[in-house]
Design an enzyme around this catalytic site. Structure first.
Site, short mmCIF file in Angstrom:
data_model
loop_
_atom_site.label_atom_id
_atom_site.label_comp_id
_atom_site.label_asym_id
_atom_site.label_seq_id
_atom_site.Cartn_x
_atom_site.Cartn_y
_atom_site.Cartn_z
N ALA A 1 6.68 0.28 4.69
CA ALA A 1 5.34 0.87 4.66
C ALA A 1 4.27 -0.22 4.73
O ALA A 1 3.28 -0.09 5.46
CB ALA A 1 5.16 1.72 3.41
N TYR A 2 4.48 -1.28 3.98
CA TYR A 2 3.51 -2.38 3.98
C TYR A 2 3.43 -3.02 5.36
O TYR A 2 2.34 -3.17 5.93
CB TYR A 2 3.90 -3.41 2.93
CG TYR A 2 3.00 -4.62 2.92
CD1 TYR A 2 1.73 -4.56 2.37
CD2 TYR A 2 3.41 -5.83 3.48
CE1 TYR A 2 0.89 -5.67 2.37
CE2 TYR A 2 2.58 -6.95 3.49
CZ TYR A 2 1.32 -6.86 2.93
OH TYR A 2 0.49 -7.96 2.94
#
Length: 283
Positions: free
Chosen positions: A149-150
């Site tokens: 996600a990052y």
């Protein structure tokens, strides 16, 4: 060096604070955004009565972002440099990370940055000058397990910034993606959000990575002071880079990742060419 007016989001700690301190040390005026009155007082205390101006801001509040930028333009002066730094890390295996947490990661890291740059751009375009920067990450040019996600949020920023730079170059506006490696900040410590673990199939891969990241926190290779000096330097040159990779670890990992992409392109070039019409328009 010509004195400049800077706006930097997320200056309460970490690289945002380092960028602000470096700009202040160079004699620039810095408006820094924070999330609380306590952090605002601490930031303005860096130069009591001087060039440090704090503003409370949640970058996910689009109207508030626009309002702060407009108010700063009126009360402090025309912004020369804007650094969209506010963001955070979300660690977690892709399959285990709740969709709501992924959305929140993008809301802060991507849309908060977009809101900040969009708010500043009309002012710079009218003046035909300015420098827009955003902190992505080495994770915007390479990816590691457990940070999908990052890294996804930072990859998204890289594409946005690259296209934006090509749109606004005609107006004398520069755009730079800042891509730090591991710096000695609290990013991997209390500042990181961690998704709960649930699937033991990933333990062998992920547990050592999480343990190593936690162990390294506070002893990272990168020096935030030097990162701040580097960012202030590129704001002073006539032809700043579109990409600024910071840290030897970032250089090594990004170079390896880009080489792997190039190898895939070369290895499958023949198949790639089979998908064309016999005749068609080339972009």
């Amino acid at each position: 060096m010509q004195k400049q007016n800077w706006l930097i989001t997320g200056v309460s700690s970490g690289l945002g604070r380092a960028f602000a301190q470096a700009a202040l040390a160079a004699g620039h005026t810095v408006v820094g955004t924070v999330r609380s009155e306590e952090d605002l007082r601490a930031f303005e205390g860096l130069q009591p009565g001087g060039y440090a101006h704090g503003r409370i801001l949640d970058v996910t509040d689009d109207d508030a972002v626009s309002g702060v930028v407009a108010e700063v333009e009126r009360s402090v002066g025309p912004l020369d440099v804007v650094v969209a730094n506010a963001g955070y890390g979300l660690e977690g295996i892709f399959e285990e990370t709740p969709l709501a947490e992924v959305r929140r990661q993008f809301e802060v890291n991507v849309f908060g940055t977009v809101a900040t740059l969009q708010a500043a751009l009309p002012h710079m375009r009218r003046r035909r000058r300015g420098h827009l920067m955003a902190v992505t990450s080495m994770g915007g040019l390479m990816a590691v397990p457990g940070m999908s996600a990052y890294c996804g949020s930072k990859f998204a920023l890289e594409g946005i910034l690259e296209a934006l730079g090509k749109e606004v170059a005609q107006f004398g506006i520069h755009v730079t993606a800042i891509e730090p490696g591991s710096f000695r900040t609290d990013w991997a410590g209390r500042s990181m959000t961690r998704a709960a673990r649930a699937i033991d199939d990933y333990d062998e891969l992920f547990n050592p990575l999480r343990a190593a990241r936690q162990k390294a926190s506070g002893n990272q290779l990168g020096n935030p002071v030097k990162a701040g000096e580097a960012v202030v330097h590129i704001a002073s040159v006539g032809r700043p880079p579109a990409h600024l990779v910071l840290g030897s670890d970032a250089l090594r990992l990004v170079t390896a990742a880009r080489a792997a992409v190039d190898e895939d392109i070369r290895a499958w070039e023949a198949l790639s060419r089979t998908t064309d019409f016999a005749e068609g328009a080339q972009l």
